[in-house]
Write an enzyme that holds these catalytic residues in place. Sequence first.
Site, PDB file in Angstrom:
ATOM      1  CG  ASP A 309      -1.785   1.075   1.773  1.00  0.00           C
ATOM      2  OD1 ASP A 309      -2.392   0.964   0.414  1.00  0.00           O
ATOM      3  OD2 ASP A 309      -1.449   1.851   1.812  1.00  0.00           O
ATOM      4  CD  GLU A 338      -2.104   2.369  -3.141  1.00  0.00           C
ATOM      5  OE1 GLU A 338      -3.432   2.299  -3.089  1.00  0.00           O
ATOM      6  OE2 GLU A 338      -2.365   2.341  -2.044  1.00  0.00           O
TER       7      GLU A 338
END
Length: 598
Positions: A309, A338
Amino acid sequence: MFAQINRVEPPFWYAEMHNPELQIMIYGKNIAKYQISVSNSIPITNVQRTENPNYIFVTINTKNIPPKDFFLIFKEKEKVIFTKKYTLKQRRENSAQRKSYDASDMMYLLMPDRFSNGNPNNDGDASTTEKYNRESPGGRHGGDIQGIMNHLDYFQELGATTLWITPLCEDNDAHHSYHTYGQSDVYKIDPRYGTNEDYVRLASEMHKKNMKLVLDYVTNHWGLEHWMIKDLPTHNWINQFENYTQTNHKRTLVHDIHASKIDTKTCFDGWFVPLMPDLNQRNPLVLNYLTQNAIWWIEYANLDGFRVDTYNYAEPNAIAKWTKSITDEYPNFNIVGEISMRSQAQLSYWQKDSPIGKIQNFNSNLPSLMDFILSDELLSIFNEDEGGWGRGMEKIYDNFANDFLYPNVNNLLIFAENHDTHRVNHVYNNDIRKYKMTMAILATVRGIPQLYYGSEIGMAGNKDKSDEDIRQDFPGGWEGDSNNAFTKEGRTEMQNEYFDFTSKLFHWRKNKSAVHFGKMTHYIPENNVYVYFRYDSAGSVMVLINNSNETRTINTHRFQENIGNYKTGKDVITGQTIDVTKEITLEPKSVLILELNN
């Protein structure tokens, strides 16, 4: 005797790791006042105390030490006050060489709280603040690990080979904790999802079915309720300002040669949101803690990959070290970050061995990237009925024309949507023709295709309305649901139309090396029709997409360099044989995927 120690992390470790250095964090009231030694003549290479007397960090060298129990010995004035057993466990056979996900896989993304409630007995837990409330769109709805395990056959029927599950570690926020990105204990599965043992069992059951499990790891921040945030080991364990400062989200500052120091500091050190303290990866204790935690989960749960993330929100050089430490231990382990950049050059900067990063002597060591540029296009182009310069299929053509910038284009994670975007079926108003074109591209272009749960049955959601609108419960995941979309009999006619197409497409893809790692030749779109080929020594696939509202008849002579001696193509969805030597007619808003035959 042991009340002095509240936590030991990692709780255990493994023998014969590539990096023999193990840093054990011990937490307890005034623990730092003791002298510490280790039994069995295991060498201590460093003991680090901080300004907080409740912590002590002990580094030992495990080289050539077999799996065994030993003791941490705590003394005061040479007198043993207490001891604590610690265990080095045996690794699984060939653990370091584990295979990860790649372009031959199809990844299915789900949010566990919203997928299926397999064990209603864990809907609430005395140790967590937020309670079960399925009536609240932003509440805890009760989905759990058992619910995922109950539907492994569903994933296989769909054609998925890999599961990316949003974070499962404990998130003890009082509200909106269902997404679990504000974790409060990174060594513990949230009890509302199950136990650590349940997670290990999930991986084991998936492996029996030749499926892969990807953990969603968060390096940039924890939740405000994390036990360590409430008693920081060091003041600089997290990034702190005199007053609350949020990141400016301007990730171009990483490589901007004109950037100001204050903007850069705010970018890296500002918090994502007030409830998510920003971890300071420049602190070696923090970086090592995150590295060991990640490796522990891989080894303990027998994981197959990571999705990370907000990867580029962390300090760049530190996160590059974190990534390299993991891939040094597991050379074949895939990690996708990400990185929501909307420029191919800026996105490429973050892939391992990028020529763009090399300009600034930077290597992220990150094997895979999330292709947000392609996602943006897939969430818009099929509403653009007229082609032309910068419109419709021309946009997707131009996207692939920039693939030369990536060091490994086959290792991009490609998707139309995820848990942070509009749902594709919302954008296209449940026009299944547009859904089919979207899925066809994901199944046949370079990269690793990722699907978001529920889209395969027509689920829609508007992010502008709320995050919860794009994270609704999967129908049939709860006892008493009137619509059970997990079975053919329980699905509506519309849901079956979506599912059947998706399933047939991705089952076909499983054994097609040409679309996994083959070459691609594409042709400039004409009249909003895009044609491309994927091919290798085993075969060739021709893809034709008519994004216009009119029937188009395509003269195939233009594609002769790829058609060559092929005479026909088999429609992979209908099985129909089509002559490819002269003309092919395409219905409005349609796609044709042909396996070419002599």
